[in-house]
Scaffold this active site. Structure first.
Site, PDB file in Angstrom:
ATOM      1  N   LEU A  14      18.424 -32.733  44.770  1.00 15.52           N
ATOM      2  CA  LEU A  14      17.048 -32.515  45.207  1.00 15.52           C
ATOM      3  C   LEU A  14      17.088 -31.487  46.329  1.00 15.52           C
ATOM      4  O   LEU A  14      18.066 -31.399  47.060  1.00 15.52           O
ATOM      5  CB  LEU A  14      16.438 -33.813  45.758  1.00 15.52           C
ATOM      6  N   ASP A  15      16.015 -30.719  46.495  1.00 17.42           N
ATOM      7  CA  ASP A  15      15.927 -29.819  47.654  1.00 17.42           C
ATOM      8  C   ASP A  15      15.987 -30.665  48.925  1.00 17.42           C
ATOM      9  O   ASP A  15      15.479 -31.781  48.961  1.00 17.42           O
ATOM     10  CB  ASP A  15      14.617 -29.032  47.630  1.00 17.42           C
ATOM     11  N   LYS A  16      16.588 -30.129  49.978  1.00 17.83           N
ATOM     12  CA  LYS A  16      16.792 -30.879  51.221  1.00 17.83           C
ATOM     13  C   LYS A  16      15.539 -31.542  51.789  1.00 17.83           C
ATOM     14  O   LYS A  16      15.575 -32.705  52.119  1.00 17.83           O
ATOM     15  CB  LYS A  16      17.423 -29.981  52.287  1.00 17.83           C
ATOM     16  N   THR A  18      12.891 -32.650  50.508  1.00 18.52           N
ATOM     17  CA  THR A  18      12.104 -33.478  49.599  1.00 18.52           C
ATOM     18  C   THR A  18      12.726 -34.868  49.506  1.00 18.52           C
ATOM     19  O   THR A  18      13.851 -35.095  49.918  1.00 18.52           O
ATOM     20  CB  THR A  18      12.041 -32.865  48.188  1.00 18.52           C
TER      21      THR A  18
END
Length: 155
Positions: A14-16, A18
């Site tokens: 996951l993007d950091k 999020t």
């Protein structure tokens, strides 16, 4: 039992900034199998987002190339050389106090002219591709930056 596992393998990311669920495997062979399933699009992922802004359209598809911009951001382009693609549907809710609606904190409202402070738009996103910041950029392109996303413009 999970707590007895010696090794744990993350299967996707996951993007950091999020939040969400990350899938882990307890065996290397399972991690490979699951990773391949993600790559071959045999696993379908859905994401939920919330915005305080009404989108330009309530449902549909956003696609186009994502190009690196300043400060680690990306921008959506009209070109389609290696496009990102996300389908989505959204629904507006007006937040009301629990005094007004017993045992409930929100009620559905079709009238989207509510004040910004008590109106929320919920999104269900289905990314067809997996580009960096894809959902966040696509939400912003709809005029509905995600709540809490300081990078792409929501408070």
């Amino acid at each position: 039992h999970f707590y007895e596992c010696k090794d744990i393998y993350p299967v996707h990311r996951l993007d950091k900034p999020t939040s969400g669920i990350v899938l882990f495997a307890t065996k290397k062979s399972s991690a490979k199998t699951l990773s391949r399933a993600f790559e071959n699009k045999r696993i379908v992922k859905y994401y939920i987002g919330v915005s305080q802004r009404k989108p330009r359209k309530k449902m549909g598809t956003v696609n186009g190339d994502l190009k690196k911009a300043r400060r680690g951001m990306y921008k959506l382009m009209r070109t389609m050389e290696n496009p990102s693609k996300t389908t989505f549907v959204s629904r507006g809710f007006s937040v009301v106090s629990s005094v007004e609606v017993e045992d409930s904190v929100a009620k559905v409202e079709d009238d989207v002219t509510k004040e910004k402070n008590n109106f929320l738009r919920f999104f269900l996103f289905k990314p067809e591709t997996g580009k960096t910041h894809q959902i966040r950029v696509h939400a912003k392109s709809l005029g509905s930056a995600l709540l809490g996303d300081n990078m792409y413009g929501s408070v």
